[in-house]
Design a protein around this motif. Structure first.
Motif, PDB file in Angstrom:
ATOM      1  N   LEU A   1       0.338  -1.833   6.424  1.00  0.00           N
ATOM      2  CA  LEU A   1      -0.096  -1.058   5.254  1.00  0.00           C
ATOM      3  C   LEU A   1      -0.427  -1.967   4.090  1.00  0.00           C
ATOM      4  CD1 LEU A   1      -0.401   1.885   4.313  1.00  0.00           C
ATOM      5  CD2 LEU A   1       1.885   1.712   3.359  1.00  0.00           C
ATOM      6  N   ARG A   2       0.282  -3.085   4.035  1.00  0.00           N
ATOM      7  CA  ARG A   2       0.111  -4.015   2.928  1.00  0.00           C
ATOM      8  C   ARG A   2      -1.287  -4.611   2.886  1.00  0.00           C
ATOM      9  NH1 ARG A   2       4.678  -8.491   1.462  1.00  0.00           N
ATOM     10  NH2 ARG A   2       3.410  -9.314  -0.229  1.00  0.00           N
TER      11      ARG A   2
ATOM     12  N   ALA B   1       1.518  -0.856  -1.781  1.00  0.00           N
ATOM     13  CA  ALA B   1       1.796  -1.676  -0.599  1.00  0.00           C
ATOM     14  C   ALA B   1       1.166  -3.050  -0.747  1.00  0.00           C
ATOM     15  CB  ALA B   1       1.265  -0.978   0.651  1.00  0.00           C
ATOM     16  N   ALA B   2      -0.039  -3.088  -1.310  1.00  0.00           N
ATOM     17  CA  ALA B   2      -0.738  -4.362  -1.446  1.00  0.00           C
ATOM     18  C   ALA B   2       0.009  -5.308  -2.376  1.00  0.00           C
ATOM     19  CB  ALA B   2      -2.150  -4.137  -1.969  1.00  0.00           C
TER      20      ALA B   2
ATOM     21  N   LEU C   1      -1.565   2.759  -1.125  1.00  0.00           N
ATOM     22  CA  LEU C   1      -2.196   1.524  -0.673  1.00  0.00           C
ATOM     23  C   LEU C   1      -2.050   0.429  -1.720  1.00  0.00           C
ATOM     24  CD1 LEU C   1      -5.447   2.834   1.002  1.00  0.00           C
ATOM     25  CD2 LEU C   1      -3.500   1.804   2.105  1.00  0.00           C
TER      26      LEU C   1
ATOM     27  N   VAL D   1      -4.170  -3.146   3.988  1.00  0.00           N
ATOM     28  CA  VAL D   1      -5.311  -2.227   4.020  1.00  0.00           C
ATOM     29  C   VAL D   1      -6.185  -2.335   2.774  1.00  0.00           C
ATOM     30  CG1 VAL D   1      -5.969   0.190   4.112  1.00  0.00           C
ATOM     31  CG2 VAL D   1      -4.154  -0.627   5.575  1.00  0.00           C
ATOM     32  N   ALA D   2      -5.572  -2.147   1.599  1.00  0.00           N
ATOM     33  CA  ALA D   2      -6.376  -2.177   0.366  1.00  0.00           C
ATOM     34  C   ALA D   2      -7.051  -3.526   0.142  1.00  0.00           C
ATOM     35  CB  ALA D   2      -5.526  -1.775  -0.819  1.00  0.00           C
ATOM     36  N   PRO D   3      -6.321  -4.668   0.269  1.00  0.00           N
ATOM     37  CA  PRO D   3      -6.991  -5.959   0.081  1.00  0.00           C
ATOM     38  C   PRO D   3      -8.140  -6.167   1.050  1.00  0.00           C
ATOM     39  CG  PRO D   3      -4.620  -6.259   0.086  1.00  0.00           C
ATOM     40  CD  PRO D   3      -4.867  -4.838   0.441  1.00  0.00           C
TER      41      PRO D   3
ATOM     42  N   ARG E   1       8.987   2.448  -0.551  1.00  0.00           N
ATOM     43  CA  ARG E   1       9.214   3.634   0.265  1.00  0.00           C
ATOM     44  C   ARG E   1      10.410   4.471  -0.151  1.00  0.00           C
ATOM     45  NH1 ARG E   1       6.775   0.328   4.278  1.00  0.00           N
ATOM     46  NH2 ARG E   1       4.898   1.363   5.049  1.00  0.00           N
TER      47      ARG E   1
ATOM     48  N   CYS F   1      -3.415   4.683   8.583  1.00  0.00           N
ATOM     49  CA  CYS F   1      -4.213   5.152   7.444  1.00  0.00           C
ATOM     50  C   CYS F   1      -5.595   5.535   7.934  1.00  0.00           C
ATOM     51  CB  CYS F   1      -4.374   4.049   6.415  1.00  0.00           C
ATOM     52  SG  CYS F   1      -2.885   3.732   5.545  1.00  0.00           S
TER      53      CYS F   1
ATOM     54  N   THR G   1      -8.406   6.590   5.259  1.00  0.00           N
ATOM     55  CA  THR G   1      -9.020   5.514   4.471  1.00  0.00           C
ATOM     56  C   THR G   1     -10.143   4.856   5.244  1.00  0.00           C
ATOM     57  OG1 THR G   1      -6.759   5.108   3.776  1.00  0.00           O
ATOM     58  CG2 THR G   1      -8.423   3.591   2.980  1.00  0.00           C
TER      59      THR G   1
END
Lengths: 421, 197
Positions: free
Chosen positions: A116-117, B30-31, B27, A119-121, B37, A152, A155
């Protein structure tokens, strides 16, 4: 090192400066890698939002070696911050390095078991790397992989909506379409899944690859779910390797498809039970079960072709459901999903099948047709451009010249066999 | 953690936007590598997906929640029960799941809004799928007792036959826009031009 840092700070202002900086960095690359352990403090002296190119070179050299447990989290944070603040024009000058850093980021995220960490980057990285939304980069499949692992799915859909016209590496396309197919399946968008998986199995390939084989298995199942049938042959534009070999490599699935076409649900369920282990080891058992339950739908749909009205009891009998109530629930669900046009009459216990009420006269429908036509026109223009480019390509002309010899002497144009530029 | 965006959506009743807001915020958090959580409003997030009828995303969210959190938040389990009923198409069961828990104040807002929306959706489904339906079944689909259900549908124009306990559906004629605007003429010109060349 210090001199290099000063140069980066000085030459990151204008575009021409950055280009000369790039040459300096390319020359210094080996020494950067040699001194990778000394580099982290220098990173602090650089600003990723201004000195993106220089920062990238340093970062790539820093991350080339193994990463310890303690370093892992700060490593991820550094890269994530770099991705969000870097200048797109600068990093596009060194795309391979950028891709390299992002892939290491993904590897590390997976090692820490926190997809999950990433995904956005990763999504930000794609937007900065790609030259346009039609450009498929090596990061696209990595992004989809992270979405799949972190669940996700929604997304990922935004990326899947875009039309791709340019691809860097074939492998990127295979993986992108395969993962994209899996995500679409997860969101129950079977039409999109079919389109993506179709791209994998019909893509040019000189030898059949593992991705295409796995995609073919899912392709068969999704075909059954969405169309209720599976075409026995791949279209002509699929590679000859695929046409010859894919079916042999996916035997259980092909047999499942032919059992499905017989329309007898009991036989199908027996077949699935017998081959459960194979489907499970391919991680396709869930999809197989969805295919089996889609058969009830198919059989009910077939009834609409013969009958105007039918009792719920009759439907239950013909489709091998346990009771009229079950049949009613199935029909209700199909009406809800738009898979059938019918009304249920509980008083008489009957179902009346109707024609599609769409008359194609509404403004909404016109908008839909309009936008389809616009898309077709865009594709048509793109094809024309590609056609023109290709007819100037020396390889193509050489091949065309060789093949033209088979025609009559009168047709023979003066196309040279070898084209010396 | 800063949940002001989520709370704002909740208080302004923009329930349909909540799923996207929660997704984006998750998101982002998390990033940044922040362990979020244990503070995360999973109940609201889950219900937000259910509100926009995206049971798939609700399911995936549920799967990604660690077991320890599931065990420590009974409200979360209750919220998922609603999703489960939707997933297995237990139409009547959805109402039971909605009523079967004493929701907290914040959650109650979202649950109540969903309940109303769901009833409207169910009614629309019955209207399109049935020509006649028993009062008993209609009551189950609408999550009301038989008397309330009868009154509800009568208000919408249906008729009732008390002896057979059957309701007859009256469909509303939906008038769809059919007027064209002159801009379409421009489009048609473009198409013809394209075809000619």
């Amino acid at each position: 090192m210090e001199a290099l840092v000063t140069q980066i700070q000085g030459l990151s202002g204008t575009a021409s400066d950055v280009l000369s900086l790039q040459n300096l960095l390319k020359q210094a690359d080996d020494s950067l890698h040699a001194e990778s352990t000394r580099l982290p403090p220098f990173l602090d002296q650089l600003d990723p939002s201004k000195h993106s190119l220089g920062y990238l070179y340093f970062l790539e050299a820093c991350t080339a070696g193994p990463v310890t447990q303690e370093q892992a989290s700060s490593f991820l944070l550094t890269i994530a911050r770099f991705i969000s603040s870097c200048v797109a024009e600068q990093i596009r000058l060194a795309p391979d390095k950028f891709i390299c850093v992002c892939k290491r980021f993904k590897d590390q995220v997976l090692l820490l078991e926190e997809p999950l960490r990433g995904v956005a980057p990763m999504l930000t990285a794609i937007r900065k790397l790609q030259l346009s939304s039609e450009h498929l980069t090596a990061l696209h499949p990595e992004f989809l992989l992270l979405c799949l692992l972190s669940k996700c799915y929604k997304t990922a859909l935004s990326i899947l909506e875009e039309d791709i016209f340019e691809v860097d590496q074939p492998r990127d396309l295979f993986l992108f379409c395969y993962y994209g197919g899996m995500i679409s399946i997860g969101q129950k968008q079977f039409r999109k899944a079919l389109e993506l998986l179709h791209n994998v199995v019909t893509a040019p390939m000189s030898t059949v690859n593992a991705i295409a084989v796995e995609a073919f298995k899912k392709y068969i199942l999704v075909s059954l779910i969405h169309h209720g049938q599976f075409p026995t042959n791949l279209p002509k534009y699929a590679s000859s390797g695929a046409q010859r070999n894919l079916k042999n490599l996916c035997q259980p699935y092909v047999e499942l498809a032919s059992s499905y076409s017989n329309g007898k649900i009991a036989d199908l369920e027996t077949y699935v039970e017998a081959n459960k282990d194979k489907f499970e080891s391919d991680n396709n058992l869930g999809l197989v079960k969805q295919a089996v339950s889609s058969m009830y739908k198919r059989n009910i749909q077939r009834l609409t072709q013969t009958y105007l009205t039918l009792s719920l009891q009759d439907i239950a009998n013909r489709v091998q459901l346990n009771s009229p109530k079950e049949a009613e629930m199935h029909v209700l669900q199909m009406i809800k999903d738009g898979e059938i046009y019918a009304t249920i009459n509980q008083k008489d216990g009957m179902v009346r099948f109707l024609e599609d009420p769409e008359q194609y006269k509404t403004c909404e429908m016109i908008e839909r047709i309009d936008s389809s036509i616009q898309r077709l026109m865009t594709v048509s223009k793109k094809l024309n451009v590609m056609d023109e480019l290709m007819s100037c390509d020396p390889l193509y002309l050489a091949k065309a010249g060789r093949e033209r010899q088979r025609f009559d002497f009168d047709d023979f144009d003066n196309v040279p066999q070898r084209y010396n530029i | 953690m800063d949940f002001s965006v989520v709370n704002q959506a909740l208080s302004s009743k923009s329930f349909h936007k909540m799923a996207d807001i929660c997704d984006a915020l998750m998101l982002q958090s998390a990033a940044e590598g922040v362990p979020f959580r244990h503070e995360w409003p999973f109940v609201l997030h889950l219900l937000a997906h259910i509100y926009v009828d995206d049971v798939n995303s609700a399911r995936f969210l549920w799967k990604s929640i660690p077991a320890t959190i599931k065990e420590s938040q009974p409200e979360l389990v209750a919220a998922w029960k609603i999703g489960q009923k939707l997933w297995t198409r237990d139409y009547a069961g959805v109402y039971e799941a909605i009523r079967g828990f004493d929701w907290t104040q914040q959650t109650q807002l979202l649950v109540a809004a969903f309940s109303e929306l769901y009833t409207t959706r169910m009614f629309a489904l019955l209207q399109s799928a049935y020509s006649t339906i028993s009062i008993q079944d209609a009551a189950q689909f609408l999550g009301m007792n038989e008397e309330d259900a009868t009154n509800y549908v009568l208000q919408q124009g249906w008729t009732v036959d008390p002896t057979s306990r059957m309701l007859t559906v009256t469909k509303q004629a939906i008038v769809k826009e059919q007027k064209l605007d002159p801009g379409k003429l421009q489009r048609l010109t473009e198409y013809v031009f394209h075809l000619e060349h």
